[in-house]
Design an enzyme around this catalytic site. Structure first.
Site, PDB file in Angstrom:
ATOM      1  N   PRO A  37       9.113  -2.015 -36.120  1.00 14.57           N
ATOM      2  CG  PRO A  37       7.767  -3.086 -34.403  1.00 14.57           C
ATOM      3  CD  PRO A  37       8.318  -3.388 -36.085  1.00 14.57           C
ATOM      4  CB  CYS A  38      13.673   0.073 -35.158  1.00 14.02           C
ATOM      5  SG  CYS A  38      13.610  -0.341 -36.894  1.00 14.02           S
TER       6      CYS A  38
END
Length: 372
Positions: A78-79
């Site tokens: 996840p970014c």
């Protein structure tokens, strides 16, 4: 040769499934969400799954399960912090999971890695984040290239797009991305390449052999029969090693919801509703009935925004899995709510397979170079 793979942020196993279909051996997988672990282990019996926060995961723990370095590391960290307007990628605490992926690549030094993410990442902050990612991997000895791939262009009945970063160690391994295999017959046609491709798989082609479940008093059973023989190549592919339909339970909508859905024609949305009903859900994709003659919109995680093309309900978990290209032998575990989330968060297996096959070409090319 069977290349060995570590899968971080593995979820229920869509990325792993695609690499397995391409002949890879997934030896270690990691995620923090237990429902995903249960589904992963049910469908990947030979993989060591580590249920643990990756920030607390040490390489020695992995070495205790698999004694050796992987050929490839895959994952979709996840970014969330990449969406910021500012330019503090490394300092943003929300990007700590991305940094953990970099750490794992650095510690295990695979021949190649693949990192998957949302396509919007490419243009955010005028490309700063992409440049930062490339720099981070350069600093640990990898050459990296990226491409945005559209799932429907690889035989998946969905318009989902994802960006894939592929890295090769010390610039020795050539980087290939998968060639497009399917095309939109309504779009601009490249006559030079069209003979080698097939038309996009539509939603109708993906799900027409599954029980319709159009009776509100009959939500379906845990195990059901197919309603007809497979009608196309995609259905035949989805039914390999499967004699029955699983995860195909309809959602019990209220009568009011069904009545509203019923007013929306196939392929249309809230704009088709009477004025007094348009405001019941206030966003552009509200009350969208999917079009059976086109690839589906991106599968979400069960937010009830998109409805079945032929009956008044949202798609089931199995229908969503078909749209994502999980074959019917892949059986989801846990609550129905968690199953929707597992499906929606996954990398489509057939898209992962295409990427994996491109990696195989890269790895084999390097082996020829070394041998000679």
């Amino acid at each position: 040769m069977s290349y060995k793979v570590f899968d971080f942020f593995a979820g229920c196993g869509g990325f792993s499934k695609g690499f397995e279909l391409a002949g890879y051996d997934i030896v270690v997988a990691n995620d923090i969400w237990e429902p995903a672990k249960i589904t992963y282990e049910y469908n990947h019996r030979n993989t060591h799954f580590i249920l643990k926060n990756i920030e607390e995961l040490e390489s020695r723990e992995i070495a205790n399960l698999y004694n050796g370095n992987p050929d490839v590391i895959i994952g979709g960290p996840p970014c969330q912090g990449f969406s910021l307007a500012g330019l503090r990628l490394i300092d943003d605490d929300r990007n700590k999971l991305y940094r953990e992926f970099v750490r794992m690549v650095n510690e295990f030094q695979p021949k190649m890695f693949v990192m998957e993410n949302v396509p919007g990442l490419v243009k955010r902050a005028k490309g700063y984040f992409v440049e930062q990612i490339l720099q981070d991997f350069r600093e640990i000895g990898y050459h990296v290239e990226y491409a945005i791939l559209k799932a429907s262009d690889y035989g998946i009945p969905q318009i989902r797009q994802r960006v894939f970063f592929i890295g090769s160690r010390n610039n020795k391994f050539p980087i290939f991305f998968p060639p497009q295999t399917h095309f939109d017959p309504k779009g601009k046609l490249d006559l030079f390449n069209i003979n080698s491709m097939q038309e996009h798989v539509t939603l109708g082609q993906a799900i027409s052999d599954l029980p319709l479940l159009d009776d509100p008093t009959d939500m379906g059973e845990e195990i059901q029969n197919y309603i007809r023989e497979p009608e196309n190549d995609y259905q035949r592919l989805m039914r390999i090693n499967s004699n029955y339909v699983y995860n195909h339970i309809a959602t019990n909508h209220s009568q009011k919801t069904r009545d509203i859905i019923h007013l929306v024609p196939e392929g249309k949305n809230f704009k088709s509703l009477p004025e007094e009903l348009r405001g019941t859900r206030k966003f552009n994709i509200a009350w969208t009935r999917l079009d059976s003659k086109e690839p589906s919109y991106t599968v979400d995680t069960g937010h009830r925004h998109h409805f079945h093309p032929w009956t008044d309900r949202i798609p089931t978990v199995r229908e969503s899995a078909r749209i994502q290209s999980f074959d019917d032998s892949f059986i989801f575990q846990g609550t129905k709510t968690s199953q929707y989330t597992q499906v929606g968060n996954a990398v489509p297996p057939l898209l992962a397979r295409a990427v994996a096959q491109a990696l195989t070409a890269s790895l084999e090319k390097e082996e020829i170079y070394v041998t000679n």
